[in-house]
Design an enzyme around this catalytic site. Structure first.
Site, PDB file in Angstrom:
ATOM      1  N   LYS A 214       0.702  -1.055  -0.006  1.00 52.63           N
ATOM      2  CA  LYS A 214      -0.117   0.099  -0.061  1.00 52.63           C
ATOM      3  C   LYS A 214       0.855   1.275   0.050  1.00 52.63           C
ATOM      4  O   LYS A 214       2.007   1.260   0.431  1.00 52.63           O
ATOM      5  CB  LYS A 214      -1.188   0.026   1.040  1.00 52.63           C
ATOM      6  CG  LYS A 214      -2.334  -1.121   0.901  1.00 52.63           C
ATOM      7  CD  LYS A 214      -3.218  -0.953   1.732  1.00 52.63           C
ATOM      8  CE  LYS A 214      -4.537  -1.889   1.288  1.00 52.63           C
ATOM      9  NZ  LYS A 214      -5.446  -2.333   2.050  1.00 52.63           N
ATOM     10  N   ARG A 248      -3.228 -10.252   4.680  1.00 57.40           N
ATOM     11  CA  ARG A 248      -3.523 -10.291   3.240  1.00 57.40           C
ATOM     12  C   ARG A 248      -2.481  -9.702   2.320  1.00 57.40           C
ATOM     13  O   ARG A 248      -2.029  -8.624   2.455  1.00 57.40           O
ATOM     14  CB  ARG A 248      -4.814  -9.488   3.126  1.00 57.40           C
ATOM     15  CG  ARG A 248      -5.538  -9.534   1.753  1.00 57.40           C
ATOM     16  CD  ARG A 248      -6.708  -8.526   1.865  1.00 57.40           C
ATOM     17  NE  ARG A 248      -7.382  -8.572   0.390  1.00 57.40           N
ATOM     18  CZ  ARG A 248      -7.112  -7.875  -0.330  1.00 57.40           C
ATOM     19  NH1 ARG A 248      -6.177  -7.090  -0.147  1.00 57.40           N
ATOM     20  NH2 ARG A 248      -7.613  -8.057  -1.730  1.00 57.40           N
TER      21      ARG A 248
HETATM   22  N1  HH2 Z   1      -7.341  -4.079   0.848  1.00 57.42           N
HETATM   23  C1  HH2 Z   1      -7.672  -4.082  -0.323  1.00 57.42           C
HETATM   24  C2  HH2 Z   1      -8.758  -5.112  -0.750  1.00 57.42           C
HETATM   25  N2  HH2 Z   1      -9.469  -5.586   0.104  1.00 57.42           N
HETATM   26  N3  HH2 Z   1      -9.929  -6.550   2.174  1.00 57.42           N
HETATM   27  C3  HH2 Z   1      -9.435  -6.504   3.362  1.00 57.42           C
HETATM   28  N4  HH2 Z   1     -10.167  -7.285   4.255  1.00 57.42           N
HETATM   29  N5  HH2 Z   1      -8.256  -5.770   4.074  1.00 57.42           N
HETATM   30  C4  HH2 Z   1      -7.785  -4.853   3.138  1.00 57.42           C
HETATM   31  O1  HH2 Z   1      -6.908  -4.196   3.703  1.00 57.42           O
HETATM   32  C5  HH2 Z   1      -7.915  -4.945   1.686  1.00 57.42           C
HETATM   33  C6  HH2 Z   1      -9.053  -5.778   1.236  1.00 57.42           C
HETATM   34  C7  HH2 Z   1      -7.231  -3.318  -1.380  1.00 57.42           C
HETATM   35  O2  HH2 Z   1      -5.890  -3.915  -2.023  1.00 57.42           O
HETATM   36  P1  HH2 Z   1      -5.781  -4.640  -3.549  1.00 57.42           P
HETATM   37  O3  HH2 Z   1      -7.053  -5.718  -3.390  1.00 57.42           O
HETATM   38  O4  HH2 Z   1      -4.725  -5.189  -3.696  1.00 57.42           O
HETATM   39  O5  HH2 Z   1      -6.225  -3.613  -4.489  1.00 57.42           O
HETATM   40  P2  HH2 Z   1      -7.690  -3.335  -5.198  1.00 57.42           P
HETATM   41  O6  HH2 Z   1      -8.814  -2.750  -4.085  1.00 57.42           O
HETATM   42  O7  HH2 Z   1      -7.358  -2.254  -5.986  1.00 57.42           O
HETATM   43  O8  HH2 Z   1      -8.094  -4.481  -5.808  1.00 57.42           O
END
Ligand code: HH2
Length: 275
Positions: A214, A248
């Site tokens: 992040k 995660r």
């Molecule tokens: N962060 C993201 C998405 N889902 N779920 C939980 N429980 N906790 C988190 O910190 C979290 C999450 C964002 O990251 P990412 O999936 O890599 O990106 P994007 O939302 O752009 O798909």
């Protein structure tokens, strides 16, 4: 928990796994690297992301969940297979994913976007992850985020959401909580949450941390998304030491190694002897 985004626009792996075969291969790879859970998401929630219509999200997520749940499906084997979690705020997507074999609903809105999600999780006997987000819209969550005290505010929110889930029939033992690193928070808010994460784990439910790649890690190290593995590992080891139990991540192998060393050094009640 390995991240599998079947989206064109996720902030660090967008566009890589839109193809079902590639997504399933990536799930297998993460399981072999030590991921116990694979978190399949069909809608980016990065700051500013545009919402995805339900039909589109279903089309992205369900075939991938089905194939992972069916095992490797093409002759290859994954020991025991990872548990599948579905990263969605939509009732219809959660329902279809549970039918297809998912066993966890990871809802970044903590049942606020679709309050009926609680009843669905309850009747399916699934686990759920309830996450804190400031406001309810990723498009605006990063507009000048302010808190009286970020840790107390996040804790109060998570306690209220846990109460709501239990009132709707979800067994408390099925609820995981997540402070929502990067969801309506400045870099200082994220660091404060990590520093005082023990105040969140004190609620008494497993805590999920999603710091992987992040932007606050980029702010500290000056590195681009794909170069933030070491920074992610550092954040996760700190979170582990303060009581988090689910991490995660995009880069499974290095985080598993680091957390095994952390667990060997500071055994936690939830750590099994085999790790
Ligand atoms: N962060 C993201 C998405 N889902 N779920 C939980 N429980 N906790 C988190 O910190 C979290 C999450 C964002 O990251 P990412 O999936 O890599 O990106 P994007 O939302 O752009 O798909």
């Amino acid at each position: 928990m390995g991240v599998l985004n079947v989206t064109p626009d996720s902030f660090s792996d967008g566009g890589l796994y839109m193809d079902v075969d590639r997504a399933v291969a990536r799930a297998r790879e993460m399981a072999n690297e030590g991921a116990a859970i694979v978190d399949v998401g069909g809608e980016s929630t990065r700051p500013g992301a545009e919402p995805v219509p339900e039909a589109e999200e279903l089309q992205r997520v369900v075939p991938v969940v089905e194939r992972i749940a069916a095992g490797a499906g093409d002759g290859a084997t994954v020991a025991a297979g990872p548990r599948i979690s579905v990263d969605t705020r939509k009732l219809g997507v959660a329902e279809a994913a549970l039918q297809a074999g998912a066993r966890v609903v990871n809802d970044v809105s903590a049942f606020r976007a679709s309050p009926d999600m609680a009843g669905l999780v309850a009747s399916a006997g699934a686990d759920c992850c309830l996450m804190h987000m400031r406001g309810d819209d990723p498009r605006t969550m990063q507009d000048d985020p302010r808190y009286d005290d970020v840790v107390s505010d996040v804790r109060a929110f998570l306690e209220e959401r846990l109460e709501f889930a239990v009132a709707e029939g979800v067994g408390e033992e099925h609820v995981w909580l997540d402070p929502g690193i990067g969801f309506g928070k400045t870099a200082d808010h994220n660091l404060e949450l990590l520093r005082r994460l023990d105040e969140i784990t004190a609620i008494g439910r497993p805590v999920v941390v999603g710091a992987s790649r992040k932007s606050f890690l980029g702010r500290i190290t000056g590195r681009l998304e794909r170069e933030r593995t070491a920074a992610t590992v550092a954040a996760n080891v700190i979170a582990y030491e303060r009581g988090a139990s689910i991490f995660r991540v995009h880069d499974v192998a290095p985080n598993v190694d680091a957390l095994r060393v952390a667990a060997a050094t500071f055994p936690a009640p939830w750590t099994t002897k085999s790790t």
